[in-house]
Design a protein around this motif. Sequence first.
Motif, PDB file in Angstrom:
ATOM      1  N   GLU A 137      58.855  32.063  45.924  1.00 15.85           N
ATOM      2  CA  GLU A 137      57.605  32.366  46.634  1.00 15.85           C
ATOM      3  C   GLU A 137      56.657  33.079  45.692  1.00 15.85           C
ATOM      4  OE1 GLU A 137      58.909  34.825  49.849  1.00 15.85           O
ATOM      5  OE2 GLU A 137      59.096  33.122  51.202  1.00 15.85           O
ATOM      6  N   GLN A 138      55.370  32.801  45.840  1.00 19.54           N
ATOM      7  CA  GLN A 138      54.359  33.474  45.030  1.00 19.54           C
ATOM      8  C   GLN A 138      54.013  34.805  45.686  1.00 19.54           C
ATOM      9  OE1 GLN A 138      53.126  32.189  42.161  1.00 19.54           O
ATOM     10  NE2 GLN A 138      51.959  34.040  41.826  1.00 19.54           N
ATOM     11  N   LEU A 188      56.510  35.547  40.743  1.00 18.83           N
ATOM     12  CA  LEU A 188      57.369  34.776  41.633  1.00 18.83           C
ATOM     13  C   LEU A 188      58.552  35.623  42.078  1.00 18.83           C
ATOM     14  CD1 LEU A 188      57.568  31.312  39.843  1.00 18.83           C
ATOM     15  CD2 LEU A 188      56.317  31.876  41.911  1.00 18.83           C
ATOM     16  N   THR A 189      58.981  35.385  43.304  1.00 13.91           N
ATOM     17  CA  THR A 189      60.185  36.020  43.819  1.00 13.91           C
ATOM     18  C   THR A 189      60.975  34.966  44.581  1.00 13.91           C
ATOM     19  OG1 THR A 189      61.056  37.859  45.107  1.00 13.91           O
ATOM     20  CG2 THR A 189      59.096  36.797  45.965  1.00 13.91           C
ATOM     21  N   PHE A 190      62.258  35.187  44.694  1.00 12.75           N
ATOM     22  CA  PHE A 190      63.110  34.240  45.402  1.00 12.75           C
ATOM     23  C   PHE A 190      63.381  34.727  46.807  1.00 12.75           C
ATOM     24  CE2 PHE A 190      63.896  31.313  42.116  1.00 12.75           C
ATOM     25  CZ  PHE A 190      63.949  32.019  40.941  1.00 12.75           C
ATOM     26  N   ARG A 191      63.560  33.784  47.703  1.00 15.19           N
ATOM     27  CA  ARG A 191      63.837  34.116  49.091  1.00 15.19           C
ATOM     28  C   ARG A 191      65.259  34.638  49.216  1.00 15.19           C
ATOM     29  NH1 ARG A 191      61.516  30.011  53.233  1.00 15.19           N
ATOM     30  NH2 ARG A 191      61.617  31.930  54.392  1.00 15.19           N
ATOM     31  N   PRO A 199      69.118  35.304  50.853  1.00 13.77           N
ATOM     32  CA  PRO A 199      70.115  34.312  51.288  1.00 13.77           C
ATOM     33  C   PRO A 199      69.945  33.833  52.728  1.00 13.77           C
ATOM     34  CG  PRO A 199      71.194  36.085  50.116  1.00 13.77           C
ATOM     35  CD  PRO A 199      69.760  36.479  50.274  1.00 13.77           C
ATOM     36  N   VAL A 200      69.479  34.672  53.622  1.00 14.93           N
ATOM     37  CA  VAL A 200      69.356  34.267  55.014  1.00 14.93           C
ATOM     38  C   VAL A 200      68.358  33.102  55.165  1.00 14.93           C
ATOM     39  CG1 VAL A 200      67.540  35.901  55.674  1.00 14.93           C
ATOM     40  CG2 VAL A 200      69.230  35.173  57.363  1.00 14.93           C
ATOM     41  N   PHE A 201      67.437  32.956  54.208  1.00 13.57           N
ATOM     42  CA  PHE A 201      66.444  31.885  54.268  1.00 13.57           C
ATOM     43  C   PHE A 201      66.700  30.760  53.263  1.00 13.57           C
ATOM     44  CE2 PHE A 201      64.056  35.747  55.587  1.00 13.57           C
ATOM     45  CZ  PHE A 201      63.891  35.388  56.915  1.00 13.57           C
ATOM     46  N   ASP A 202      67.626  30.958  52.335  1.00  8.58           N
ATOM     47  CA  ASP A 202      67.852  29.967  51.285  1.00  8.58           C
ATOM     48  C   ASP A 202      69.356  29.823  51.046  1.00  8.58           C
ATOM     49  OD1 ASP A 202      67.742  28.271  49.134  1.00  8.58           O
ATOM     50  OD2 ASP A 202      66.801  29.696  47.773  1.00  8.58           O
TER      51      ASP A 202
END
Length: 153
Positions: free
Chosen positions: A104-105, A110-113, A115-118
């Motif tokens: 996600e921007q 950038l950051t990563f989502r 675990p609950v969403f990815d």
Amino acid sequence: MAWQPPLPSQQVPLYDDLGGAKRPASGNPLGYGAGEDILRSGLGAYGEKLFGTSREYVQSNISRYFSGQNFQYYFQVNDQYVKNKLKVILFPFLHKGHWTRIAEQVAGGLTFRPPVFDINAPDLYIPLMAFGTFIVLSGIAFGLFGKGAHPHD
């Protein structure tokens, strides 16, 4: 001028007076150790620099990964995530989705989502629960079969 062998006074004796093997200070049994010593000291200094740099890197970054909000990131899971992740781990050929993480921007980059969403995000919940389950089942098995650390066995 052709090559000439060294004079007997220049050669390093290979045996002492009693017939035992003699080893020069350089560690080379033939006495040709100046280059070897330079190489050894250079590699030693390089290894010490490399080890020191990596140790500083780990010490400076360990708090970044394992403190506060960043550590909680690895435990943001729910029941549906655990079921889906176990299905992906045990039956990867049934996985129909993507295999890359979702980025996600944000304002800082950038950051990563979490675990609950990815489903592809790393988590520590499943490995921790697997280790806990192993400990409990090992205790039960040792208790049932009498293989404990008893001094009277």
